[in-house]
Motif scaffolding. Structure first.
Motif, PDB file in Angstrom:
ATOM      1  N   GLY A 113       9.295  -4.097  11.814  1.00 37.35           N
ATOM      2  CA  GLY A 113       8.466  -3.673  10.982  1.00 37.35           C
ATOM      3  C   GLY A 113       7.352  -4.367  10.272  1.00 37.35           C
ATOM      4  N   ALA A 114       6.023  -4.262   9.577  1.00 33.64           N
ATOM      5  CA  ALA A 114       5.599  -5.130   9.166  1.00 33.64           C
ATOM      6  C   ALA A 114       4.112  -4.384   7.709  1.00 33.64           C
ATOM      7  N   ALA A 115       4.044  -4.980   7.071  1.00 35.76           N
ATOM      8  CA  ALA A 115       3.473  -4.781   5.702  1.00 35.76           C
ATOM      9  C   ALA A 115       1.783  -5.491   5.660  1.00 35.76           C
ATOM     10  N   GLY A 116       1.385  -4.851   4.633  1.00 36.54           N
ATOM     11  CA  GLY A 116      -0.167  -5.908   4.918  1.00 36.54           C
ATOM     12  C   GLY A 116      -0.107  -5.846   2.773  1.00 36.54           C
ATOM     13  N   ALA A 117      -1.247  -6.822   2.792  1.00 38.15           N
ATOM     14  CA  ALA A 117      -1.405  -6.647   1.080  1.00 38.15           C
ATOM     15  C   ALA A 117      -3.223  -7.658   0.905  1.00 38.15           C
ATOM     16  N   ILE A 118      -3.645  -7.202   0.840  1.00 39.66           N
ATOM     17  CA  ILE A 118      -5.628  -7.313   0.493  1.00 39.66           C
ATOM     18  C   ILE A 118      -5.314  -7.365  -0.872  1.00 39.66           C
ATOM     19  N   PHE A 119      -5.827  -8.270  -1.273  1.00 38.41           N
ATOM     20  CA  PHE A 119      -6.416  -8.988  -2.674  1.00 38.41           C
ATOM     21  C   PHE A 119      -8.013  -8.919  -2.641  1.00 38.41           C
ATOM     22  N   ALA A 120      -8.643  -7.768  -3.823  1.00 34.76           N
ATOM     23  CA  ALA A 120     -10.055  -8.762  -4.042  1.00 34.76           C
ATOM     24  C   ALA A 120     -10.474  -7.731  -4.725  1.00 34.76           C
ATOM     25  N   ASP A 121     -12.014  -8.014  -5.494  1.00 31.78           N
ATOM     26  CA  ASP A 121     -12.550  -7.102  -6.128  1.00 31.78           C
ATOM     27  C   ASP A 121     -12.844  -5.434  -5.866  1.00 31.78           C
ATOM     28  N   GLY A 122     -11.689  -4.403  -5.844  1.00 35.28           N
ATOM     29  CA  GLY A 122     -12.046  -2.776  -5.901  1.00 35.28           C
ATOM     30  C   GLY A 122     -13.577  -2.479  -4.950  1.00 35.28           C
ATOM     31  N   ILE A 135      -7.330  -2.313   6.004  1.00 33.13           N
ATOM     32  CA  ILE A 135      -6.622  -1.412   6.181  1.00 33.13           C
ATOM     33  C   ILE A 135      -6.421  -0.845   7.341  1.00 33.13           C
ATOM     34  N   ALA A 136      -7.840  -0.196   7.399  1.00 33.16           N
ATOM     35  CA  ALA A 136      -7.759   0.309   9.266  1.00 33.16           C
ATOM     36  C   ALA A 136      -7.192  -0.877  10.339  1.00 33.16           C
ATOM     37  N   GLY A 137      -7.177  -1.620  10.016  1.00 34.13           N
ATOM     38  CA  GLY A 137      -6.959  -3.272  11.624  1.00 34.13           C
ATOM     39  C   GLY A 137      -6.157  -3.350  11.381  1.00 34.13           C
ATOM     40  N   LEU A 138      -5.335  -3.638  10.127  1.00 29.20           N
ATOM     41  CA  LEU A 138      -3.666  -3.522  10.410  1.00 29.20           C
ATOM     42  C   LEU A 138      -2.995  -1.819  10.561  1.00 29.20           C
ATOM     43  N   VAL A 149       4.368   0.285  10.015  1.00 31.93           N
ATOM     44  CA  VAL A 149       3.990  -0.245   8.926  1.00 31.93           C
ATOM     45  C   VAL A 149       5.012   0.073   7.477  1.00 31.93           C
ATOM     46  N   GLY A 150       5.225  -1.049   6.885  1.00 32.04           N
ATOM     47  CA  GLY A 150       6.091  -0.384   5.603  1.00 32.04           C
ATOM     48  C   GLY A 150       4.887   0.179   4.551  1.00 32.04           C
ATOM     49  N   ALA A 151       4.601  -1.047   4.032  1.00 34.37           N
ATOM     50  CA  ALA A 151       3.025  -0.997   2.960  1.00 34.37           C
ATOM     51  C   ALA A 151       1.991  -1.518   3.091  1.00 34.37           C
ATOM     52  N   VAL A 152       0.733  -1.243   2.434  1.00 32.53           N
ATOM     53  CA  VAL A 152      -0.627  -2.141   2.741  1.00 32.53           C
ATOM     54  C   VAL A 152      -0.485  -2.269   1.363  1.00 32.53           C
ATOM     55  N   LEU A 153      -0.620  -2.624  -0.143  1.00 28.98           N
ATOM     56  CA  LEU A 153      -0.839  -2.911  -1.021  1.00 28.98           C
ATOM     57  C   LEU A 153      -2.214  -3.746  -1.263  1.00 28.98           C
ATOM     58  N   ALA A 154      -2.677  -3.117  -1.925  1.00 35.74           N
ATOM     59  CA  ALA A 154      -4.358  -3.533  -2.493  1.00 35.74           C
ATOM     60  C   ALA A 154      -4.729  -3.773  -3.962  1.00 35.74           C
ATOM     61  N   VAL A 155      -4.238  -5.050  -4.563  1.00 33.62           N
ATOM     62  CA  VAL A 155      -4.417  -5.576  -6.061  1.00 33.62           C
ATOM     63  C   VAL A 155      -6.101  -6.008  -5.416  1.00 33.62           C
ATOM     64  N   ASP A 156      -6.582  -4.887  -7.340  1.00 32.76           N
ATOM     65  CA  ASP A 156      -7.729  -5.321  -7.360  1.00 32.76           C
ATOM     66  C   ASP A 156      -7.679  -5.521  -8.569  1.00 32.76           C
ATOM     67  N   LEU A 165      -8.351 -12.347   0.244  1.00 32.95           N
ATOM     68  CA  LEU A 165      -7.440 -12.912   0.272  1.00 32.95           C
ATOM     69  C   LEU A 165      -6.843 -11.091   1.271  1.00 32.95           C
ATOM     70  N   VAL A 166      -6.252 -11.765   2.524  1.00 37.72           N
ATOM     71  CA  VAL A 166      -5.861 -10.827   3.520  1.00 37.72           C
ATOM     72  C   VAL A 166      -4.009 -11.328   3.715  1.00 37.72           C
ATOM     73  N   ASN A 167      -3.198 -10.951   3.840  1.00 32.36           N
ATOM     74  CA  ASN A 167      -1.651 -10.969   4.192  1.00 32.36           C
ATOM     75  C   ASN A 167      -0.741 -10.141   5.082  1.00 32.36           C
ATOM     76  N   VAL A 168      -0.785 -11.246   6.172  1.00 33.54           N
ATOM     77  CA  VAL A 168       0.691  -9.726   7.144  1.00 33.54           C
ATOM     78  C   VAL A 168       1.755 -10.531   6.973  1.00 33.54           C
ATOM     79  N   LEU A 169       2.803  -9.552   6.856  1.00 30.71           N
ATOM     80  CA  LEU A 169       3.777  -9.259   6.912  1.00 30.71           C
ATOM     81  C   LEU A 169       4.522  -9.253   8.242  1.00 30.71           C
ATOM     82  N   ALA A 170       5.015  -9.416   9.315  1.00 30.53           N
ATOM     83  CA  ALA A 170       6.362  -9.047  10.731  1.00 30.53           C
ATOM     84  C   ALA A 170       7.890  -9.398  10.106  1.00 30.53           C
TER      85      ALA A 170
END
Length: 377
Positions: A113-122, A135-138, A149-156, A165-170
């Motif tokens: 599995g894999a997951a991702g997260a992006i921390f940004a001003d929405g 999100i599309a790239g992941l 992909v378990g989830a792609v978390l977006a923090v506004d 910031l962009v984090n990815v997990l495998a």
């Protein structure tokens, strides 16, 4: 102008007993960059606990591994991929996921599995295309590679408006007795390059990762991912590890062939010779024979995706090349382990670079950061 500080350049010259040539300087600039050396944070990171009854593999490997059950371990990697995603959201996020997948399956693990997260001003991220692109790239890389992909978390949060910031997990699973390592700690080992031919993607990308963007993103050739090639490399890597053909392995990520070969040799207490005439490449003019120092630098520092470096016994080289070919993975024997601790680049019978591998990998002066209470008013 050198990318090293005056203190660092003095350390290089003291370690070599001479001034480095242009190619050698480029090697030090890459491996002594913040991105590769962690020179501002390594002393702090060393304070963190890294050992325990469940820790199977800790710092120094491509990914971490902890004991799970039935003789198996969970292998995982979490990594930021900020600056490439800022410059090219889709490609930056895709290569970020591809790179950590290689770190995980390079240890022999089956990806689960894999997951991702992006921390940004929405609002800013949406307007610039950063959010949708990441999100599309992941998702695109994961779908083509065949990993859920378990989830792609977006923090506004407006705090990330200028520094998203962009984090990815495998995550993968492997039998502990099949866990592969990255230290090339034996004599008579040959380095086998496997994967896409080297191009000019991401050359000097490791040093670029520490640069300030300012108001606008600088022009840079962000590497492009090829998930189909990555999937073939994945299956070939697991097959070679399962067959016992691999003595050491590392992904060619930041600083490319340089970091993989130098770090594998240094971790094994050895050195390395690379034969640049044999490195698969896709950027020299047709029929080009002479490898200039500039071409050598591109070969060593390119961050072309979907590539691995294996250290295998000399007698296993034909079988390893045949196995890689059967999976549709181009490969070539490009060097060998040395017992004397030197890192040597050779082309056309000429030595282009000749430096101690320990100096190159671990010689950067570290910064002992001290906390201070700010004074206001």
């Amino acid at each position: 102008m050198s990318g090293l500080t005056p203190e660092e350049l003095e350390a290089v010259e003291a370690g070599l007993g001479r001034a480095p040539n242009a190619l050698e300087l480029a090697l030090f600039e890459a491996l002594w960059s913040e991105h590769c050396s962690y020179k501002h944070t390594k002393l702090l990171l060393k304070r963190l606990p890294t050992r325990g009854p469940g820790v199977v593999a800790g710092p120094g490997e491509g990914a971490g591994a902890v004991a799970w059950r039935d003789g198996r371990a969970v292998v995982f990697k979490l990594e930021s991929h900020n600056h490439p995603s800022y410059v090219a959201p889709f490609d930056g996020a895709a290569t970020g996921l591809g790179g950590i997948l290689r770190d995980v399956f390079g240890m022999g693990a089956e990806i689960v599995g894999a997951a991702g997260a992006i921390f940004a001003d929405g609002a800013t991220a949406k307007a610039s295309g950063l959010l949708d692109g990441v999100i599309a790239g992941l998702q695109a890389y994961a779908a083509a590679f065949g990993v859920p992909v378990g989830a792609v978390l977006a923090v506004d949060d407006p705090a990330y408006a200028q520094n998203p910031l962009v984090n990815v997990l495998a995550v993968g699973v492997v039998a502990v007795d099949r866990l592969a390592r990255s230290a090339a700690g034996e004599d008579d080992l040959v380095f086998v390059y496997a994967g896409r031919p080297t191009d000019l993607d991401g050359v000097r990308g490791a040093a670029f990762a520490s640069a300030a963007f300012g108001a606008a993103a600088p022009a840079v050739r962000v590497p492009k991912a090829d998930p189909e090639a990555g999937k073939r490399l994945y299956r070939a890597t697991l097959a070679l590890i399962a067959a016992g053909r691999v003595r050491a392995v590392q992904d060619m990520g930041a600083a490319g062939l340089l970091s993989a070969s130098a770090e594998m040799a240094a971790k094994g207490g050895r050195g390395a010779t690379l034969w640049l005439d044999r490195v698969p490449e896709a950027f020299l003019p047709a029929g080009e024979k002479a490898i200039t120092p500039e071409a050598a630098e591109a070969m060593m520092l390119s961050e072309t995706q979907e590539r691995m470096l294996f250290a295998v016994r000399r007698g296993d080289v034909p079988a390893v090349l045949a196995a890689l070919a059967s999976h549709g993975v181009p490969a070539a024997a490009v060097g060998e382990v040395r017992s004397d601790g030197w890192y040597v680049l050779v082309a056309g019978g000429r030595v282009l670079a000749d430096v101690p591998v320990a100096l190159l990998v671990d010689g950067v002066p570290l910064h002992d950061l001290r906390a201070r209470v700010p004074v206001f008013g």
